[in-house]
Write an enzyme that holds these catalytic residues in place. Sequence first.
Site, PDB file in Angstrom:
ATOM      1  N   ALA A  81       0.828  -1.211   0.000  1.00 25.61           N
ATOM      2  CA  ALA A  81       0.000   0.000   0.000  1.00 25.61           C
ATOM      3  C   ALA A  81       0.860   1.258   0.000  1.00 25.61           C
ATOM      4  O   ALA A  81       1.799   1.390   0.803  1.00 25.61           O
ATOM      5  CB  ALA A  81      -0.918   0.009   1.225  1.00 25.61           C
ATOM      6  N   THR A 119      10.639   1.333  -3.991  1.00 23.01           N
ATOM      7  CA  THR A 119      10.848   1.734  -5.371  1.00 23.01           C
ATOM      8  C   THR A 119      12.288   2.175  -5.619  1.00 23.01           C
ATOM      9  O   THR A 119      12.953   2.681  -4.687  1.00 23.01           O
ATOM     10  CB  THR A 119       9.913   2.902  -5.731  1.00 23.01           C
ATOM     11  OG1 THR A 119      10.256   3.447  -7.002  1.00 23.01           O
ATOM     12  CG2 THR A 119      10.008   4.026  -4.702  1.00 23.01           C
ATOM     13  N   ASP A 120      12.734   2.040  -6.859  1.00 25.66           N
ATOM     14  CA  ASP A 120      14.069   2.521  -7.211  1.00 25.66           C
ATOM     15  C   ASP A 120      14.163   4.041  -7.165  1.00 25.66           C
ATOM     16  O   ASP A 120      15.258   4.613  -7.130  1.00 25.66           O
ATOM     17  CB  ASP A 120      14.493   2.005  -8.586  1.00 25.66           C
ATOM     18  CG  ASP A 120      13.576   2.423  -9.731  1.00 25.66           C
ATOM     19  OD1 ASP A 120      12.579   3.123  -9.496  1.00 25.66           O
ATOM     20  OD2 ASP A 120      13.863   2.018 -10.879  1.00 25.66           O
ATOM     21  N   GLU A 121      13.017   4.727  -7.144  1.00 24.22           N
ATOM     22  CA  GLU A 121      13.030   6.188  -7.169  1.00 24.22           C
ATOM     23  C   GLU A 121      13.653   6.795  -5.912  1.00 24.22           C
ATOM     24  O   GLU A 121      14.037   7.972  -5.914  1.00 24.22           O
ATOM     25  CB  GLU A 121      11.625   6.730  -7.392  1.00 24.22           C
ATOM     26  CG  GLU A 121      11.049   6.334  -8.740  1.00 24.22           C
ATOM     27  CD  GLU A 121       9.753   7.050  -9.082  1.00 24.22           C
ATOM     28  OE1 GLU A 121       9.659   8.260  -8.781  1.00 24.22           O
ATOM     29  OE2 GLU A 121       8.855   6.393  -9.634  1.00 24.22           O
ATOM     30  N   TYR A 174       6.921  12.159  -3.677  1.00 24.83           N
ATOM     31  CA  TYR A 174       6.600  10.730  -3.621  1.00 24.83           C
ATOM     32  C   TYR A 174       7.804   9.910  -3.184  1.00 24.83           C
ATOM     33  O   TYR A 174       7.744   9.128  -2.230  1.00 24.83           O
ATOM     34  CB  TYR A 174       6.094  10.237  -4.980  1.00 24.83           C
ATOM     35  CG  TYR A 174       6.261   8.746  -5.172  1.00 24.83           C
ATOM     36  CD1 TYR A 174       5.626   7.843  -4.313  1.00 24.83           C
ATOM     37  CD2 TYR A 174       7.067   8.231  -6.184  1.00 24.83           C
ATOM     38  CE1 TYR A 174       5.786   6.472  -4.454  1.00 24.83           C
ATOM     39  CE2 TYR A 174       7.232   6.859  -6.338  1.00 24.83           C
ATOM     40  CZ  TYR A 174       6.600   5.990  -5.475  1.00 24.83           C
ATOM     41  OH  TYR A 174       6.771   4.636  -5.624  1.00 24.83           O
ATOM     42  N   LYS A 227       8.593   7.667   0.226  1.00 19.10           N
ATOM     43  CA  LYS A 227       8.966   6.250   0.201  1.00 19.10           C
ATOM     44  C   LYS A 227      10.317   6.027   0.877  1.00 19.10           C
ATOM     45  O   LYS A 227      10.513   5.032   1.592  1.00 19.10           O
ATOM     46  CB  LYS A 227       9.000   5.731  -1.237  1.00 19.10           C
ATOM     47  CG  LYS A 227       7.629   5.524  -1.857  1.00 19.10           C
ATOM     48  CD  LYS A 227       6.780   4.497  -1.117  1.00 19.10           C
ATOM     49  CE  LYS A 227       7.307   3.094  -1.235  1.00 19.10           C
ATOM     50  NZ  LYS A 227       6.397   2.114  -0.567  1.00 19.10           N
ATOM     51  N   LYS A 256      -0.592   6.181 -14.984  1.00 22.94           N
ATOM     52  CA  LYS A 256       0.797   5.856 -15.259  1.00 22.94           C
ATOM     53  C   LYS A 256       1.009   5.783 -16.763  1.00 22.94           C
ATOM     54  O   LYS A 256       0.079   5.540 -17.538  1.00 22.94           O
ATOM     55  CB  LYS A 256       1.163   4.527 -14.587  1.00 22.94           C
ATOM     56  CG  LYS A 256       0.997   4.532 -13.068  1.00 22.94           C
ATOM     57  CD  LYS A 256       1.906   5.564 -12.416  1.00 22.94           C
ATOM     58  CE  LYS A 256       1.748   5.621 -10.906  1.00 22.94           C
ATOM     59  NZ  LYS A 256       2.343   4.499 -10.208  1.00 22.94           N
ATOM     60  N   LYS A 280       8.256  18.892 -13.201  1.00 26.55           N
ATOM     61  CA  LYS A 280       9.188  19.463 -12.235  1.00 26.55           C
ATOM     62  C   LYS A 280      10.057  18.365 -11.633  1.00 26.55           C
ATOM     63  O   LYS A 280       9.565  17.310 -11.222  1.00 26.55           O
ATOM     64  CB  LYS A 280       8.432  20.164 -11.110  1.00 26.55           C
ATOM     65  CG  LYS A 280       7.704  21.430 -11.521  1.00 26.55           C
ATOM     66  CD  LYS A 280       7.005  22.041 -10.310  1.00 26.55           C
ATOM     67  CE  LYS A 280       6.285  23.328 -10.663  1.00 26.55           C
ATOM     68  NZ  LYS A 280       5.598  23.922  -9.486  1.00 26.55           N
TER      69      LYS A 280
END
Length: 323
Positions: A84, A127-129, A151, A155, A190, A275
Amino acid sequence: MRVLVTGGAGFIGSHFVRTVLGTGYPGFDDAEVVVLDAFTYAGRPENLTPVRDDPRLRIERGDIRDPQRVAEVLAGTDLVLHFAAETHVDRSISGAADFVTTNVVGTQVLLQAALDQGVRRFVHVSTDEVYGSIEHGSWPETHPLEPNSPYSAAKAGSDLLARSYHRTHGLDVVLTRCSNNYGPHQFPEKVVPLFVTNLLDGRPVPLYGDGRNVRDWLHVDDHCRGVALVAARGRAGEVYNIGGGTELSNRELTTRLLDAVGAGEEMVDPVPDRKGHDRRYSVDWSKIRDELGYEPRMPFDRGLADTVAWYRDNRAWWEALKR
């Protein structure tokens, strides 16, 4: 074994649930699955329709930020699979509050409940972000976290909380960080489902900036299989990158989607860049390969073709979501 899947009605979580209750994963043959989902815009009850009547499935509505509700649903759980999250970067740019409260506070609520109730293992799906942007090479799991969007920052905060509960309290926590997912049932905000559904409707696709931002693409089935491997045999306190092995610029991805639906270049609508748009993501997934035997199995061309076909054949699933 009782497994709690948070976000189990979302894109990735529901794929995991459907697979566990269908063809299955090693070690999950007798699993009782409890889905905890707030059923916000991206959590769709329809995603669980194929397994809704399975006696091993229980679906619970609830917010992971609610300690009392989480404690009720978590009772008797052996394994938590925490999918989630608020995940859409564009939404986090226009309003970050829900991302902080859901991704950070919600994760802390779950971790504390898992600790209080003696959950055997907690898998935190990330996430890889969180790594930021990389010009050359690929990130190992030891790379510093340098998130660039609200975001990914939220994370990253949840990742650090998960790690802290292992280090401080001894909770058996394992983290995964995946590259960009694609596949059926993905909400059409997405890039892949947005572009596919736009093109199926004869509408142009909005391509950010120069289109040269690069992502590694991972089919949702490969991702969920990687999560299952980590849940079954990953080392407590460790992080495992899960990659797909197909790096494409957004322009290259767009060209493939145009070809898949028989559309021409005139359907591309260049728009101002987002951005803080990260230029390139690339994870080194040799650790999960060497330790757990993971390899992506879905060839990208086949996975993309199957995904396009799913959206073409399931218009009723997504049409109302785009109004």
